[in-house]
Design a protein around this motif. Sequence first.
Motif, mmCIF file in Angstrom:
data_model
loop_
_atom_site.group_PDB
_atom_site.id
_atom_site.type_symbol
_atom_site.label_atom_id
_atom_site.label_comp_id
_atom_site.label_asym_id
_atom_site.label_seq_id
_atom_site.Cartn_x
_atom_site.Cartn_y
_atom_site.Cartn_z
ATOM 1 N N VAL A 19 -22.457 32.152 -13.623
ATOM 2 C CA VAL A 19 -23.610 32.851 -13.363
ATOM 3 C C VAL A 19 -23.490 33.980 -14.280
ATOM 4 C CG1 VAL A 19 -23.764 32.432 -10.834
ATOM 5 C CG2 VAL A 19 -22.805 34.555 -11.750
ATOM 6 N N THR A 20 -24.603 34.521 -14.577
ATOM 7 C CA THR A 20 -24.987 35.671 -15.297
ATOM 8 C C THR A 20 -25.250 36.935 -14.508
ATOM 9 O OG1 THR A 20 -25.405 34.513 -17.223
ATOM 10 C CG2 THR A 20 -26.141 36.683 -17.280
ATOM 11 N N VAL A 21 -24.555 37.950 -14.488
ATOM 12 C CA VAL A 21 -25.106 39.253 -13.593
ATOM 13 C C VAL A 21 -25.871 40.115 -14.628
ATOM 14 C CG1 VAL A 21 -24.173 40.784 -12.114
ATOM 15 C CG2 VAL A 21 -23.257 38.589 -12.059
ATOM 16 N N LEU A 22 -26.878 40.615 -14.017
ATOM 17 C CA LEU A 22 -27.232 41.732 -14.958
ATOM 18 C C LEU A 22 -27.592 42.785 -13.823
ATOM 19 C CD1 LEU A 22 -29.046 38.735 -16.345
ATOM 20 C CD2 LEU A 22 -29.812 40.605 -17.870
ATOM 21 N N GLY A 23 -27.227 44.080 -14.346
ATOM 22 C CA GLY A 23 -27.518 45.183 -13.524
ATOM 23 C C GLY A 23 -27.322 46.574 -14.236
ATOM 24 N N TYR A 24 -27.714 47.652 -13.491
ATOM 25 C CA TYR A 24 -27.611 48.938 -13.885
ATOM 26 C C TYR A 24 -26.606 50.001 -13.105
ATOM 27 C CZ TYR A 24 -32.183 47.938 -15.879
ATOM 28 O OH TYR A 24 -33.360 47.516 -16.693
ATOM 29 N N PRO A 25 -25.634 50.130 -13.867
ATOM 30 C CA PRO A 25 -24.716 51.067 -13.196
ATOM 31 C C PRO A 25 -25.329 52.442 -13.205
ATOM 32 C CG PRO A 25 -23.505 49.883 -14.809
ATOM 33 C CD PRO A 25 -25.149 49.363 -15.232
ATOM 34 N N SER A 26 -25.097 53.375 -12.159
ATOM 35 C CA SER A 26 -25.859 54.670 -11.761
ATOM 36 C C SER A 26 -25.583 55.375 -12.853
ATOM 37 C CB SER A 26 -25.540 55.059 -10.409
ATOM 38 O OG SER A 26 -24.165 55.284 -10.183
ATOM 39 N N VAL A 27 -24.338 55.283 -13.441
ATOM 40 C CA VAL A 27 -24.153 56.285 -14.551
ATOM 41 C C VAL A 27 -24.766 56.001 -15.771
ATOM 42 C CG1 VAL A 27 -22.042 56.877 -13.290
ATOM 43 C CG2 VAL A 27 -22.107 54.936 -15.253
ATOM 44 N N GLN A 28 -25.750 54.820 -16.304
ATOM 45 C CA GLN A 28 -26.183 54.786 -17.468
ATOM 46 C C GLN A 28 -27.439 54.094 -17.121
ATOM 47 O OE1 GLN A 28 -23.043 51.644 -18.786
ATOM 48 N NE2 GLN A 28 -24.892 50.889 -19.701
ATOM 49 N N ASP A 29 -28.321 54.273 -18.441
ATOM 50 C CA ASP A 29 -29.784 53.954 -18.331
ATOM 51 C C ASP A 29 -29.886 52.712 -19.041
ATOM 52 O OD1 ASP A 29 -30.414 56.065 -16.547
ATOM 53 O OD2 ASP A 29 -31.079 57.395 -18.348
ATOM 54 N N THR A 30 -29.042 51.863 -19.314
ATOM 55 C CA THR A 30 -29.157 50.625 -19.832
ATOM 56 C C THR A 30 -28.542 49.502 -19.151
ATOM 57 O OG1 THR A 30 -27.470 51.039 -21.277
ATOM 58 C CG2 THR A 30 -29.473 51.433 -22.318
ATOM 59 N N PRO A 31 -29.236 48.357 -18.856
ATOM 60 C CA PRO A 31 -28.563 47.186 -18.117
ATOM 61 C C PRO A 31 -27.169 46.658 -18.802
ATOM 62 C CG PRO A 31 -30.377 46.532 -19.212
ATOM 63 C CD PRO A 31 -30.403 47.898 -19.423
ATOM 64 N N LEU A 32 -26.446 45.915 -17.914
ATOM 65 C CA LEU A 32 -25.167 45.557 -18.334
ATOM 66 C C LEU A 32 -25.472 43.960 -18.098
ATOM 67 C CD1 LEU A 32 -22.314 47.801 -17.365
ATOM 68 C CD2 LEU A 32 -23.410 47.747 -19.401
ATOM 69 N N ARG A 33 -24.796 43.352 -18.706
ATOM 70 C CA ARG A 33 -24.696 41.766 -18.771
ATOM 71 C C ARG A 33 -23.203 41.110 -18.719
ATOM 72 N NH1 ARG A 33 -25.567 36.882 -21.558
ATOM 73 N NH2 ARG A 33 -27.138 35.690 -20.867
ATOM 74 N N CYS A 34 -23.027 40.187 -17.513
ATOM 75 C CA CYS A 34 -21.797 39.514 -17.770
ATOM 76 C C CYS A 34 -21.848 38.112 -17.167
ATOM 77 C CB CYS A 34 -20.563 40.144 -16.950
ATOM 78 S SG CYS A 34 -18.929 39.434 -16.923
ATOM 79 N N SER A 35 -21.120 37.249 -17.845
ATOM 80 C CA SER A 35 -21.099 35.767 -17.217
ATOM 81 C C SER A 35 -20.004 35.240 -17.249
ATOM 82 C CB SER A 35 -21.788 34.725 -18.295
ATOM 83 O OG SER A 35 -23.318 35.113 -18.787
ATOM 84 N N ASN A 36 -19.847 34.693 -16.088
ATOM 85 C CA ASN A 36 -18.423 33.973 -15.806
ATOM 86 C C ASN A 36 -18.518 32.910 -14.617
ATOM 87 O OD1 ASN A 36 -15.848 33.807 -15.997
ATOM 88 N ND2 ASN A 36 -15.070 35.851 -15.393
ATOM 89 N N ALA A 37 -17.372 32.292 -14.600
ATOM 90 C CA ALA A 37 -17.284 31.215 -13.490
ATOM 91 C C ALA A 37 -17.102 31.832 -12.101
ATOM 92 C CB ALA A 37 -16.134 30.039 -13.527
ATOM 93 N N THR A 38 -17.725 31.493 -11.069
ATOM 94 C CA THR A 38 -17.575 32.143 -9.879
ATOM 95 C C THR A 38 -16.579 31.389 -8.571
ATOM 96 O OG1 THR A 38 -19.328 30.991 -8.565
ATOM 97 C CG2 THR A 38 -19.931 33.037 -9.637
ATOM 98 N N GLY A 39 -16.230 31.893 -8.010
ATOM 99 C CA GLY A 39 -15.488 31.202 -6.806
ATOM 100 C C GLY A 39 -15.820 31.514 -5.292
ATOM 101 N N LEU A 40 -15.601 30.789 -4.612
ATOM 102 C CA LEU A 40 -15.795 31.245 -3.116
ATOM 103 C C LEU A 40 -14.843 31.808 -2.446
ATOM 104 C CD1 LEU A 40 -17.468 27.678 -1.598
ATOM 105 C CD2 LEU A 40 -18.497 29.902 -2.440
ATOM 106 N N PHE A 41 -15.071 33.131 -2.210
ATOM 107 C CA PHE A 41 -13.924 33.941 -1.740
ATOM 108 C C PHE A 41 -13.882 33.493 -0.156
ATOM 109 C CE2 PHE A 41 -13.545 37.900 1.009
ATOM 110 C CZ PHE A 41 -12.294 38.407 0.741
ATOM 111 N N SER A 42 -15.206 33.021 0.529
ATOM 112 C CA SER A 42 -15.145 32.478 2.096
ATOM 113 C C SER A 42 -16.404 31.596 2.003
ATOM 114 C CB SER A 42 -15.344 33.751 2.930
ATOM 115 O OG SER A 42 -16.585 34.199 2.887
ATOM 116 N N PRO A 43 -16.506 30.810 3.060
ATOM 117 C CA PRO A 43 -17.649 29.776 2.995
ATOM 118 C C PRO A 43 -19.019 30.470 2.907
ATOM 119 C CG PRO A 43 -16.097 29.182 4.506
ATOM 120 C CD PRO A 43 -15.781 30.497 4.133
ATOM 121 N N THR A 44 -19.047 31.994 2.951
ATOM 122 C CA THR A 44 -20.265 32.630 3.164
ATOM 123 C C THR A 44 -20.263 33.870 1.933
ATOM 124 O OG1 THR A 44 -19.340 34.106 4.643
ATOM 125 C CG2 THR A 44 -20.619 32.181 5.311
#
Length: 264
Positions: free
Chosen positions: A175-200
């Motif tokens: 997945v690709t995650v896009l979000g805004y850390p509260s300490v900056q005014d531009t969005p960040l982007r990161c892609s990586n494979a995910t894993g199931l930490f639990s079934p939910t």
Amino acid sequence: MIQRILPRRAAGRPGPRARRASRILLAVTAMGALLSLDLPEAGAATPLGVTEEAPADAEAGRVGALFAGGVDGGHFCTASVVRSLGRDVIATAAHCLDHPDTTVFAPGYRDGATPYGLWRVTRVWVAPGWTDGRDPDADVAFATVAPADAGESRAVEDVVGGFPVAAAQPGDVTVTVLGYPSVQDTPLRCSNATGLFSPTQRRIDCPDLSGGTSGSPWLAGGALAGVLGGYQGGGEVPEVSYSAVMGDAAMALYCEAAGAARTG
């Protein structure tokens, strides 16, 4: 007072709400098929697990920061526009909408600018598991928004487009995650494979996704597969983040919101 909509607990035969949700799901599915080519173009490839500033492209334009009242007070969470019949729905973490009456959404926010305007929250959909006990598996919310500017007559999806919503992803989906850390005014982007930490709960390793990135969309092939939140409120360290798995309950919640008529 903004109305919080909770899905009714089903017992026995499906009632009118469940049948309506099924009809909405069919309608949304059909809409998704019609608009399947309306996805933002992917940006330049970035190595997996690397977090960098997101380019100001169509994909980032559908993601925005959540503010309390207006942009002067600083942003505290992230949300994204998803497809809906009313073309006015955003997705975020449930814990980001504790005070919806004062929450405004700024899609494409960057360096203090709001290129697509400000949008006030009008209705909120959260699951009973969140309302009753702040269950981390229910830390997903949807909301309708309306223009804060009385001169804007369009819906937010007409302005920036919207992501389709996709459940039932494999445990190792990238997945690709896009979000805004509260300490900056531009969005960040990161892609990586995910894993199931639990079934939910789903986990991703991406650095620098600190406070403010709660509610960030997790995009699988351009479709919303989760939002940053859930276990530990999304993660206690910025290098590891979580999302509640988008299962049947989350999809039912989405269908309720996606089928709601636009409100003023």
